[in-house]
Scaffold this active site. Structure first.
Site, mmCIF file in Angstrom:
data_model
loop_
_atom_site.group_PDB
_atom_site.id
_atom_site.type_symbol
_atom_site.label_atom_id
_atom_site.label_comp_id
_atom_site.label_asym_id
_atom_site.label_seq_id
_atom_site.Cartn_x
_atom_site.Cartn_y
_atom_site.Cartn_z
ATOM 1 N N ILE B 98 0.811 -1.056 -0.065
ATOM 2 C CA ILE B 98 -0.046 0.122 0.018
ATOM 3 C C ILE B 98 0.961 1.120 -0.047
ATOM 4 O O ILE B 98 1.640 1.396 0.959
ATOM 5 C CB ILE B 98 -0.888 0.072 1.356
ATOM 6 N N CYS B 99 0.584 2.080 -0.985
ATOM 7 C CA CYS B 99 1.251 3.230 -0.861
ATOM 8 C C CYS B 99 0.722 4.475 -0.006
ATOM 9 O O CYS B 99 -0.294 5.077 -0.773
ATOM 10 C CB CYS B 99 1.417 3.832 -2.489
ATOM 11 N N LEU B 100 1.075 4.591 1.185
ATOM 12 C CA LEU B 100 0.285 5.477 2.131
ATOM 13 C C LEU B 100 1.453 5.957 3.159
ATOM 14 O O LEU B 100 2.002 5.135 3.665
ATOM 15 C CB LEU B 100 -0.656 4.673 2.841
#
EC number: 2.3.2.23
Lengths: 358, 161
Positions: B98-100
């Site tokens: 997840i790109c967070l």
């Protein structure tokens, strides 16, 4: 009508004279004010845990119709306490209906905040209550960050601080040394930057905390080691020296401003008289002892180098009353001055330019 | 093998385990809406069921998050990934990464599993299109040997979704 207006104007003046710079008058008539309220115990700023700015706006029917009171901003108050504060002030306003009440409302707010002047809720780091219910463990001290008033257990925030410092040191090169010294970290809750004064406050608290809590639970034990370390003792020694200077000067020097804080300061060894050789020795002894400092040997060397650099400005500042930033500033300005003196033609040219403009 | 994936396998420190127990209790009393913790005896790895929020692209869909806690949690961020099949989302790679930002650079020790879950659901909910990130294939290929997303140098450039 004019008499009424004058009366109200005098009330506003009264608030201004009581609250000085903490009172901002937006409108004289009908009066609209913002007043910064601090608890009565706030003479010692480290003992101030709450603060609020209330807005009071009255209509032309004031004081028959009580003014609107709102919370413009607050620190250290959760929703429940914010509501409680506001409700109580509004209650007071209803009680005082048709009397002059501007000063009284502010005083009520001060009273309420004085009662609320303690941290509440859980520590955001460990999620256990900030103020333990069983009095046995009272000396598990909490502290607040001076800029945003968010509270933590002292050992929780210090553990994180140490962690941040280690992270920074393993990332050497990414941040310039000078830059890294200014703002050290962010509040875990609101990300507001840590100021040096925040940490001073933590460290001052630690020293009083450690003297109380030598035989506490396991968390205290861990920190106990850290707090009894040579560097921490040295730090306290230095602080006392500075305190003495202060006393000799009739208290003209504020102790807080004197305590120069640098990253990882409580693991920084003494600066007073030791040669650089012993300095490094001290550090190597301390590192294994500091539980949180678990660096590999190469980054450890980097750490020592950095520390040596970081220590340099402190040497200048012992016994001086200026905070670190100011010292740097002074140094650079003297440097500029001497440079200017050395190059007379430049100075001359400046003067000529000035006269020609006149 | 890099150091960071090695640390993630280390047992929880006492502080980490105290804090996680506290979080678990709080979760049981007051779980975030749309999430269900699948009970195991493993405190160090939580598997959490996510239900897409009603009225969003992911309504009536259920996904699974796997949260692994490092030795020094909450100083270090947990590793959070979607178990396959990962939702189709412009910031979620097909391998579940997840790109967070809060999972990496912007992690703060005041965050909790619960607050992270809410952020992830919010990220899902604000999506307007069901698609993989543009560089999905390249990224997933690079991660083939079981690399942790925490080792990725993430670029956070899109604050809309």
């Amino acid at each position: 009508m004019a008499g009424h207006e004058e009366e109200v104007a005098m009330e506003v003046e009264a608030v201004q004279s009581v609250y000085g710079g903490d009172c901002v008058v937006l409108d004289r008539y009908p009066p609209r004010l913002h007043v910064r309220i601090v608890p009565r115990t706030a003479d010692v700023s480290s003992q101030q845990f709450v603060e609020a700015v209330i807005g009071i706006s009255a209509g032309p029917q004031y004081p028959d119709v009580p003014p609107c009171v709102e919370l413009i901003e607050s620190k250290g108050l959760d929703d429940r306490r914010q509501k409680c504060l506001l409700d109580c002030i509004l209650d007071k306003a209803r009680q005082l209906s048709s009397c002059s009440m501007l000063v009284a409302l502010c005083e009520e707010a001060v009273e309420l905040l004085s009662k609320m002047n303690h941290p509440e809720g859980d520590c955001p780091m460990c999620l256990f209550p900030l103020v333990p219910e069983d009095t046995e463990r009272r000396d598990l001290a909490f502290m607040k960050l001076m800029s945003c008033f968010h509270c933590f257990h002292s050992d929780c925030i210090i553990r994180w601080w140490t962690w941040l410092q280690n992270e920074k040191q393993t990332k050497v090169g990414e941040v310039e040394n000078e830059k890294g010294l200014e703002s050290q970290g962010n509040c875990p809750v609101c990300r507001k930057g840590f100021q040096a004064k925040d940490l001073e406050h933590v460290l001052t608290l630690i020293s009083s905390y450690s003297s109380k809590s030598s035989s506490e639970g396991d968390v205290a034990e861990e920190n106990g080691e850290l707090l009894q370390s040579d560097s921490e003792n040295n730090r306290r020694q230095r602080f006392e020296t500075i305190m003495k200077v202060q006393e000799e000067n009739n208290g003209l020097i504020e102790p807080k401003k004197d305590l120069v804080v640098l990253p990882g300061m409580y693991i920084t060894p003494t600066i007073t008289s030791s040669t650089s050789g012993t300095t490094n020795d001290n550090m190597e002894q301390q590192q294994p002892r500091d539980e949180a400092v678990s660096l590999e040997t190469d980054s450890c060397n980097a750490l020592n180098q950095q520390k040596d650099k970081a220590v340099a400005p402190v040497r200048n500042s012992i016994g001086s009353s200026k905070p670190r930033g100011t010292i740097e500033h002074r140094n650079s300005s003297t440097r500029k001055n001497s440079a200017r003196n050395a190059r007379k033609p430049g100075k001359h040219w400046v003067r000529k330019d000035y006269t020609s403009r006149v | 093998m890099t150091s960071s994936s090695a640390t993630s396998r280390k047992a929880l420190s006492k502080i980490a385990s105290n804090r996680l127990q506290k979080e678990l209790v709080e979760w049981q009393v007051n779980p975030p809406v749309g999430f269900k913790h699948k009970v195991t005896d493993n405190l160090q790895r939580w598997v959490i069921e996510v239900n897409g929020a009603p009225g969003t692209l992911y309504a009536n869909e259920t996904y699974q998050l796997q949260v692994d806690f490092p030795e020094h949690y909450p100083m270090e961020a947990p590793q959070v990934i979607f178990l396959p099949p990962a939702p189709l989302h412009p910031h979620i790679y097909s391998n579940g990464h997840i790109c967070l930002d809060i999972l990496y650079d912007s992690w703060s020790p005041a965050m909790t599993v619960s607050s992270v879950c809410i952020s992830i659901l919010s990220m899902l909910s604000s999506s307007t299109v069901k698609q993989r990130p543009e560089d999905n294939d390249r990224y997933v290929k690079n991660c083939r040997n079981g690399r942790s997303p925490k080792e990725t140098r993430w670029w956070f450039h899109d604050d809309k979704v």
